[in-house]
Every structure is written in C-alpha cells, then in structure tokens.
Design a protein around this motif. Structure first.
Motif, PDB file in Angstrom:
ATOM      1  N   UNK A 126       0.531  -1.224   0.018  1.00 24.21           N
ATOM      2  CA  UNK A 126       0.248  -0.118   0.222  1.00 24.21           C
ATOM      3  C   UNK A 126       1.080   1.004  -0.212  1.00 24.21           C
ATOM      4  N   UNK A 127       2.204   1.029  -0.223  1.00 25.11           N
ATOM      5  CA  UNK A 127       2.422   2.153  -0.397  1.00 25.11           C
ATOM      6  C   UNK A 127       2.835   3.098  -1.272  1.00 25.11           C
ATOM      7  N   UNK A 128       3.157   4.443  -1.421  1.00 23.47           N
ATOM      8  CA  UNK A 128       3.250   4.945  -2.655  1.00 23.47           C
ATOM      9  C   UNK A 128       4.453   5.665  -2.201  1.00 23.47           C
ATOM     10  N   UNK A 129       5.653   5.061  -2.005  1.00 21.26           N
ATOM     11  CA  UNK A 129       7.076   5.853  -1.643  1.00 21.26           C
ATOM     12  C   UNK A 129       7.464   5.653  -3.366  1.00 21.26           C
ATOM     13  N   UNK A 130       8.805   6.539  -3.861  1.00 20.84           N
ATOM     14  CA  UNK A 130       9.731   6.513  -5.096  1.00 20.84           C
ATOM     15  C   UNK A 130      10.847   5.666  -4.470  1.00 20.84           C
ATOM     16  N   UNK A 131      10.714   4.045  -5.705  1.00 19.29           N
ATOM     17  CA  UNK A 131      12.028   3.646  -4.934  1.00 19.29           C
ATOM     18  C   UNK A 131      12.856   3.990  -6.125  1.00 19.29           C
ATOM     19  N   UNK A 132      14.368   3.327  -4.739  1.00 18.16           N
ATOM     20  CA  UNK A 132      15.376   4.801  -4.534  1.00 18.16           C
ATOM     21  C   UNK A 132      16.683   3.100  -4.462  1.00 18.16           C
ATOM     22  N   UNK A 133      17.572   4.035  -5.211  1.00 21.63           N
ATOM     23  CA  UNK A 133      18.594   2.703  -4.890  1.00 21.63           C
ATOM     24  C   UNK A 133      19.753   3.320  -5.467  1.00 21.63           C
ATOM     25  N   UNK A 134      21.055   3.134  -4.073  1.00 17.66           N
ATOM     26  CA  UNK A 134      22.115   3.922  -4.013  1.00 17.66           C
ATOM     27  C   UNK A 134      23.079   2.601  -3.721  1.00 17.66           C
ATOM     28  N   UNK A 135      24.407   2.805  -4.584  1.00 16.21           N
ATOM     29  CA  UNK A 135      25.248   1.788  -4.715  1.00 16.21           C
ATOM     30  C   UNK A 135      26.319   2.041  -4.327  1.00 16.21           C
ATOM     31  N   UNK A 136      27.664   1.933  -4.056  1.00 20.97           N
ATOM     32  CA  UNK A 136      29.049   2.270  -4.003  1.00 20.97           C
ATOM     33  C   UNK A 136      29.726   1.021  -3.857  1.00 20.97           C
ATOM     34  N   UNK A 137      29.893   0.911  -5.232  1.00 23.76           N
ATOM     35  CA  UNK A 137      30.689  -0.093  -5.547  1.00 23.76           C
ATOM     36  C   UNK A 137      32.561  -0.827  -4.444  1.00 23.76           C
ATOM     37  N   UNK A 138      33.218  -1.321  -4.660  1.00 18.26           N
ATOM     38  CA  UNK A 138      34.012  -1.602  -4.424  1.00 18.26           C
ATOM     39  C   UNK A 138      34.852  -0.503  -4.594  1.00 18.26           C
ATOM     40  N   UNK A 139      35.084  -0.848  -6.230  1.00 16.87           N
ATOM     41  CA  UNK A 139      36.469   0.850  -6.693  1.00 16.87           C
ATOM     42  C   UNK A 139      35.260   1.317  -7.488  1.00 16.87           C
ATOM     43  N   UNK A 140      35.269   2.833  -8.044  1.00 16.45           N
ATOM     44  CA  UNK A 140      35.076   2.967  -9.122  1.00 16.45           C
ATOM     45  C   UNK A 140      32.892   4.317  -8.656  1.00 16.45           C
ATOM     46  N   UNK A 141      32.471   4.921  -9.364  1.00 18.18           N
ATOM     47  CA  UNK A 141      32.203   6.423  -9.043  1.00 18.18           C
ATOM     48  C   UNK A 141      31.211   5.095  -7.703  1.00 18.18           C
ATOM     49  N   UNK A 142      29.802   6.282  -7.110  1.00 15.15           N
ATOM     50  CA  UNK A 142      28.834   6.088  -6.325  1.00 15.15           C
ATOM     51  C   UNK A 142      27.674   6.038  -7.459  1.00 15.15           C
ATOM     52  N   UNK A 143      26.561   5.716  -6.871  1.00 11.25           N
ATOM     53  CA  UNK A 143      25.128   5.447  -8.173  1.00 11.25           C
ATOM     54  C   UNK A 143      24.056   6.280  -7.099  1.00 11.25           C
ATOM     55  N   UNK A 144      23.317   6.985  -7.683  1.00 17.72           N
ATOM     56  CA  UNK A 144      21.972   6.651  -6.898  1.00 17.72           C
ATOM     57  C   UNK A 144      21.044   6.394  -8.062  1.00 17.72           C
ATOM     58  N   UNK A 145      20.011   6.003  -8.025  1.00 13.62           N
ATOM     59  CA  UNK A 145      18.946   5.920  -8.653  1.00 13.62           C
ATOM     60  C   UNK A 145      17.990   6.070  -8.173  1.00 13.62           C
ATOM     61  N   UNK A 146      16.112   7.210  -9.179  1.00  7.09           N
ATOM     62  CA  UNK A 146      15.183   7.039  -8.025  1.00  7.09           C
ATOM     63  C   UNK A 146      14.214   7.713  -9.023  1.00  7.09           C
ATOM     64  N   UNK A 147      13.457   7.269  -9.062  1.00  7.87           N
ATOM     65  CA  UNK A 147      12.394   7.198  -9.986  1.00  7.87           C
ATOM     66  C   UNK A 147      11.540   6.336 -10.249  1.00  7.87           C
TER      67      UNK A 147
END
Length: 352
Positions: free
Chosen positions: A134-155
């Motif tokens: 019953x949730x209406x929150x916006x899906x999101x994912x944050x990933x920090x790999x062992x090396x390389x850039x951090x990625x934030x995806x939402x929507x």
C-alpha cells in the motif's frame, strides 16, 4: 475560580497537586515539541537488531567512501522480528575469521515499504527501497561498488533519474536535497548518530577557507611525476611512485581527476595503487583532511559556483581559475540563468 483559602487543608493539598501535575504535563509537552525532528526520527528508526550492529561493526567515511570495520568477530543471523512500529526486520552479519572480511545485510518489510541495506568490508554498499503493498514511496537505489563512482537512482519506471559521483561528499555538496531524501535517512538506519549533512556543511566552509588562505600545491610537479610513472626505466618509475605517495592526502583528488584515457597501462595501475594505498592508510577523515583531498577537484568548485552567496561564487571561480591556470567564462554577479549556462558549458568542457 475559588481561592485556596476556601478549601480545607486536605483539599488545599489536592488542589496544589492537581495544578502541579498540569504544569508538569505542559512542560513535558513543550519539551517534546522542542525535540528536533531529526533526533525524533533517529529515535524511531533504531531497532534492537540495529543497535546490535554497533557492537559488531564500525561504520565510517574514508576518502569520501563509506567503510565498515570489524569490532567484534563472529557471524550472526537474527530471526524475523517486529520493531516498535510493527515492521518486520532481519539482520545478518557474516565474518570470515581468516580474511577478517565481513558483511551485513538488513531487511525491513512493511505494508508501506521494502528496504534492503547491505555493506561489506570490501567497500560495497547497497541500499534499495521500494514501495510495499500500500506504499506510495518513490523507489530508490544507492550503490557504492568496491571501486568506482557511487550511483544513486530514483523514480518510477520511465521517470528514473541517475546520479553518479566519485564520493559521498560530491553527492552531498552537489545534490543535497536529493541525498537527504534518498540516501541519508537509510544510512542513518545503520548508524543513527551519523551527522553526514552537518559534516558536509563544515566541509564546504573549510574548502572556501582553504581556497582563500592557502597556496595551491605545485600541480606541474605532480603532472611530471605521473608522467614518470610510465617511464621506460624501472628506477625512475619507482622514484616517481614513492614521491607521489610521500605527498599524502592532497594528491588523492588530483590523481582521481586524471583522464585515464591519457595514461598507459603502467600509469593507470600505479595511480590506482597509490590512491588505494593513501586512502587505506587514513582513519576516519577530519574536515581539514577532506578539504585538502578535494582542493584540486574541479567538479567541486563548479558546484560551489552555483551557490546563492555571491562571495562563495567568487571564491570558487577564482580557485578554479588557479587550478586551470587560465581565466574562465563565468560571472559571479550575473543573473541565475546566465550563471547556470556558464557552469553547464564548463561541465561539458571538462567532460570531453
């Protein structure tokens, strides 16, 4: 209202006690109302199992990347249980005694949301949040790999936004509101007393102070040393490697900003190892050390050139010109639309 003198001794005592109780209740309500919202949120989200994390693992930030270290050895898996707000949760901690590597995985499920948080000593961190039944929150994912850039995806599907940054500090300084909505609350689930937003504010002040008061290091010498990392003579490569390591933290930001396409395989390998070695040698970073780390990062100063305060924009633009060793097409006093176009043009130039 009758006066106290109209009552008998016992009635007077009851009357005074009743008024004292009312006053005490009002004081309690006032105290609750004055509790900062952030503190209230922290109290609500901390569960029994997450308090257990503190005794086993230490979370921190080094060189702008989230880290975990083992405090107490041993693996652990909790049964599914219900927290104070009726949400089901489970915590798993795995620890390898021989390698001393560890990881944690936390899951929380409710009708409103599904949350999964994982982190490991190899540097990987992942936070995934999805709406429940019953949730209406916006899906999101944050990933920090062992090396390389951090990625934030939402929507939601078809409307997703993806942001990539080298460090958590880049994310906080350039995308503060987005970070506070999709990243910080979930990180604070693991460590409620983490004050990353406040640290980012202090970092910005320290960056501006350092830019105004201190002389930039000799980047020409750094460039020569990087060039020598690919020299045909082994002794010269080793000498350049040692000298870059001896420069310490200030050189990390410069090495990270290098265009890898311009480096040969030997240079890329050594630059990666130098960055890793310097970062691993550091404990929880201070604001001062972090500012030195980012002092030569062009993207940070582009971010500060977008601030509301004109004095901040002036300092950032002047410092960027010093980094580039040439004037830039940017007017700190121009209107917002003009400034945005100028900064966007510089970003495109740097991305080439």
């Amino acid at each position: 209202m009758p006066s106290v003198s109209q009552f008998g001794p016992s009635e007077v005592s009851m009357h005074l006690a009743r008024h004292a109780t009312i006053r005490l209740s009002l004081l309690v309500l006032l105290a609750v109302a004055l509790v900062p919202r952030g503190v209230e949120a922290q109290v609500k989200i901390e569960s029994h199992w997450l308090r257990y994390v503190k005794s086993r693992l230490q979370l921190g930030v080094r060189s702008g990347r989230i880290t975990i270290q083992v405090r107490q050895s041993g693996s652990f898996q909790s049964p599914w249980s219900t927290d104070s707000q009726g949400r089901k949760e489970q915590l798993t901690i795995q620890h390898d005694h021989f390698s001393d590597e560890a990881s944690l995985a936390y899951q929380r499920v409710s009708p409103d949301e599904k949350l999964a948080v994982s982190a490991a000593t190899n540097g990987r961190v992942a936070i995934q949040r999805e709406p429940g039944e019953r949730g209406k929150i916006v899906p999101s994912e944050f990933v920090q790999p062992p090396a390389g850039p951090l990625t934030l995806t939402f929507g939601k599907d078809g409307e997703k936004t993806t942001i990539q940054t080298p460090t958590i500090w880049h994310l906080l300084l350039a995308h503060r509101e987005t970070c506070e909505r999709y990243v910080l609350p979930n990180l604070m689930i693991l460590q409620p007393d983490w004050k990353l937003a406040e640290q980012a504010d202090q970092l910005e002040k320290e960056l501006l102070r350092t830019a105004r008061e201190e002389k930039l290091p000799d980047r020409g010498e750094w460039a020569e040393l990087v060039e020598q990392l690919g020299d045909e003579h082994y002794a010269r490569r080793e000498s350049a490697d040692r000298r870059l390591r001896a420069l310490g933290r200030p050189v990390i930001g410069y090495l990270r900003s290098l265009d890898r396409k311009t480096l040969d395989a030997e240079q890329q390998y050594r630059v990666h190892r130098i960055i890793q070695s310097l970062a691993d040698a550091l404990n929880e970073e201070s604001t001062r050390e972090t500012a030195l780390d980012l002092l030569t990062d062009r993207t940070i100063w582009l971010t500060l050139m977008e601030r509301d305060a004109e004095t901040t924009r002036q300092t950032a633009a002047k410092h960027l010109e010093q980094l580039l060793e040439r004037p830039i097409a940017f007017d700190p006093a121009a209107d917002e639309a003009t400034r945005r176009r100028q900064v966007d043009a510089l970003r495109k130039e740097f991305a080439k």
